[in-house]
Design a protein around this motif. Structure first.
Motif, short mmCIF file in Angstrom:
data_model
loop_
_atom_site.label_atom_id
_atom_site.label_comp_id
_atom_site.label_asym_id
_atom_site.label_seq_id
_atom_site.Cartn_x
_atom_site.Cartn_y
_atom_site.Cartn_z
N GLU A 61 0.83 -1.21 0.00
CA GLU A 61 0.00 0.00 0.00
C GLU A 61 0.86 1.26 0.00
N LEU A 62 1.87 1.26 0.86
CA LEU A 62 2.75 2.43 0.96
C LEU A 62 3.58 2.59 -0.32
N LEU A 63 4.13 1.48 -0.80
CA LEU A 63 5.01 1.56 -1.95
C LEU A 63 4.28 1.98 -3.22
N ARG A 64 3.00 1.65 -3.31
CA ARG A 64 2.22 2.09 -4.47
C ARG A 64 2.09 3.61 -4.51
N ARG A 65 2.15 4.24 -3.34
CA ARG A 65 2.03 5.70 -3.27
C ARG A 65 3.36 6.40 -3.51
N ALA A 66 4.45 5.63 -3.42
CA ALA A 66 5.79 6.23 -3.52
C ALA A 66 6.17 6.44 -4.98
N LYS A 67 6.32 7.69 -5.37
CA LYS A 67 6.63 8.01 -6.77
C LYS A 67 8.13 8.12 -7.02
N LYS A 68 8.89 8.49 -5.98
CA LYS A 68 10.32 8.77 -6.17
C LYS A 68 11.21 8.01 -5.19
N LEU A 69 10.64 7.15 -4.40
CA LEU A 69 11.37 6.57 -3.27
C LEU A 69 12.58 5.76 -3.74
N ARG A 70 13.74 6.04 -3.13
CA ARG A 70 14.97 5.35 -3.48
C ARG A 70 15.52 4.51 -2.34
N ILE A 71 15.22 4.90 -1.09
CA ILE A 71 15.76 4.16 0.04
C ILE A 71 14.83 4.23 1.24
N VAL A 72 14.69 3.09 1.92
CA VAL A 72 14.06 3.00 3.23
C VAL A 72 15.16 2.64 4.21
N ALA A 73 15.47 3.56 5.11
CA ALA A 73 16.52 3.33 6.12
C ALA A 73 15.84 3.05 7.45
N ASN A 74 15.85 1.79 7.87
CA ASN A 74 15.16 1.36 9.09
C ASN A 74 16.09 1.50 10.28
N MET A 75 15.66 2.24 11.29
CA MET A 75 16.49 2.45 12.48
C MET A 75 16.29 1.29 13.45
N ALA A 76 16.77 0.13 13.04
CA ALA A 76 16.66 -1.11 13.82
C ALA A 76 17.51 -2.15 13.11
N VAL A 77 17.86 -3.20 13.84
CA VAL A 77 18.55 -4.31 13.16
C VAL A 77 17.53 -5.22 12.49
N GLY A 78 16.35 -5.35 13.10
CA GLY A 78 15.29 -6.14 12.50
C GLY A 78 14.55 -5.33 11.44
N TYR A 79 13.88 -6.03 10.55
CA TYR A 79 13.16 -5.34 9.47
C TYR A 79 11.89 -6.08 9.09
N ASP A 80 11.27 -6.74 10.08
CA ASP A 80 10.03 -7.45 9.80
C ASP A 80 8.86 -6.50 9.54
N ASN A 81 9.06 -5.20 9.76
CA ASN A 81 8.04 -4.21 9.42
C ASN A 81 8.11 -3.78 7.96
N ILE A 82 9.08 -4.31 7.20
CA ILE A 82 9.29 -3.89 5.82
C ILE A 82 9.14 -5.08 4.88
N ASP A 83 8.38 -4.87 3.82
CA ASP A 83 8.29 -5.87 2.76
C ASP A 83 9.51 -5.69 1.85
N VAL A 84 10.59 -6.36 2.21
CA VAL A 84 11.86 -6.17 1.52
C VAL A 84 11.76 -6.61 0.06
N ALA A 85 11.07 -7.71 -0.18
CA ALA A 85 10.94 -8.20 -1.55
C ALA A 85 10.22 -7.20 -2.43
N ALA A 86 9.16 -6.59 -1.90
CA ALA A 86 8.41 -5.59 -2.67
C ALA A 86 9.28 -4.36 -2.95
N CYS A 87 10.09 -3.98 -1.98
CA CYS A 87 11.00 -2.86 -2.20
C CYS A 87 12.00 -3.17 -3.31
N LYS A 88 12.56 -4.37 -3.27
CA LYS A 88 13.55 -4.73 -4.28
C LYS A 88 12.95 -4.78 -5.68
N ARG A 89 11.70 -5.22 -5.78
CA ARG A 89 11.04 -5.25 -7.09
C ARG A 89 10.91 -3.86 -7.68
N ARG A 90 10.83 -2.87 -6.80
CA ARG A 90 10.69 -1.49 -7.27
C ARG A 90 12.02 -0.75 -7.30
#
Length: 319
Positions: A61-90
């Motif tokens: 849902e969030l990534l569909r709204r992102a028109k220019k997004l280049r990086i998501v920098a997560n301030m944590a070692v874990g990243y289960d809040n991020i759909d990493v595969a979806a980010c990589k596809r984009r």
């Protein structure tokens, strides 16, 4: 050419904001609570970069709204809040903040082990309630720590740091991990073990695995049934790695002795959560890496990753 846009989802230090402002226009959610989802969806439309916390979901849902997004920098070692595969596809880079929080989180894990085993918070409540009226040989008697057996599930950086601390307590150390860690074995005397063996032999079990589909409910009724009745369970990973209903039953029935929890499936944890009602549970509000120095380093690393990407360079800690 106009500067890129960066959105920061929680108020950070002026130093970190100044770092980001060297390469971008920066907007920050100033609240002490998570940024409202509607605002995040709005901000992401113009963002070239976003600095997130574990409280933000970066999903389709969030990534569909992102028109220019280049990086998501997560301030944590874990990243289960991020759909990493979806980010990589984009083509969106995802980074985290490993290493800088290792020692602080290991400190907290071992502190929670000690507090739970020795009933420190329970004893503190006992005293403050005015119930301490005389000395008694078994008053608030806990479990020994020195010279006992520690089982570490998940021997990553933090697991190895916990093992180093346990070595100072002359603990026998077992660990369960996908890969053997020979260097950690050499430094701490730890031994690789199957999960069942580890659970059956350990006096303290510390869970430090990331949350994945494979580790979801890794600790359930079967696993708690394998543990000693005098054993202490400590979770400093993610709440979803534990079947909380099974843990509650294990504690109430006396199948295990106590639990120390820094994480829960739902956070913030509701005050009517059954686990919070038990005297043999030490519960903390997800503060594993919460030292001022560590959180500053985590924020700087997240900002460094954004600066690198927006400057056309490689990020420091890409997933």
């Amino acid at each position: 050419m106009s500067k890129p846009q960066v959105f920061v989802t929680r108020k950070l230090t002026n130093e970190v904001i100044a770092m980001l402002e060297t390469v971008a226009h920066v907007s920050v959610w100033e609240g002490d609570t998570p940024v409202p989802r509607a605002m995040l969806l709005e901000e992401i439309e113009q963002a070239d970069a976003v600095l997130t916390m574990l409280t933000e979901r970066v999903d389709e849902e969030l990534l569909r709204r992102a028109k220019k997004l280049r990086i998501v920098a997560n301030m944590a070692v874990g990243y289960d809040n991020i759909d990493v595969a979806a980010c990589k596809r984009r083509g969106v880079t995802v980074t985290n903040t490993p290493d800088v929080l290792t020692e602080a989180t290991a400190d907290l894990a071992f502190a929670l082990l000690l507090a739970t085993g020795r009933r420190l918070t329970e004893a503190n409540r006992f005293l403050l309630a005015g119930e301490w009226t005389s000395w008694s040989p078994y008053l608030m008697a806990g479990q020994s720590v020195y010279g006992t057996t520690l089982g570490i599930i998940g021997m990553g950086r933090i697991g190895e740091a916990v093992a180093r601390r346990a070595a100072g307590f002359n603990m026998r150390i077992l660990y369960h991990n996908r890969n053997r860690k020979e260097e950690a074995e050499a430094k701490t005397g730890a031994r690789l073990a199957g999960l069942d063996e580890l659970l059956q032999e350990s006096d303290y079990v510390v869970l430090l695995t990331p949350l994945t589909e494979e580790t979801r409910h890794l600790m359930g009724g079967r696993e708690f049934a394998l543990m000693k009745k005098s054993a202490v369970f400590v979770n400093v990973s993610r709440g979803g790695t534990v079947d909380e209903a099974a843990l509650y039953e294990a504690l109430v029935s006396g199948q295990i002795w106590a639990a120390g929890l820094d994480v829960f499936r739902q956070e913030p944890v509701p005050l009517d959560h059954p686990l919070l009602s038990l005297p043999n549970v030490v519960a903390l509000p997800h503060i594993g890496s919460a030292t001022i120095q560590t959180r500053d380093e985590m924020a700087r690393l997240a900002a460094d990753n954004i600066v690198a990407v927006l400057s056309g360079k490689e990020p420091l800690t890409a997933l």
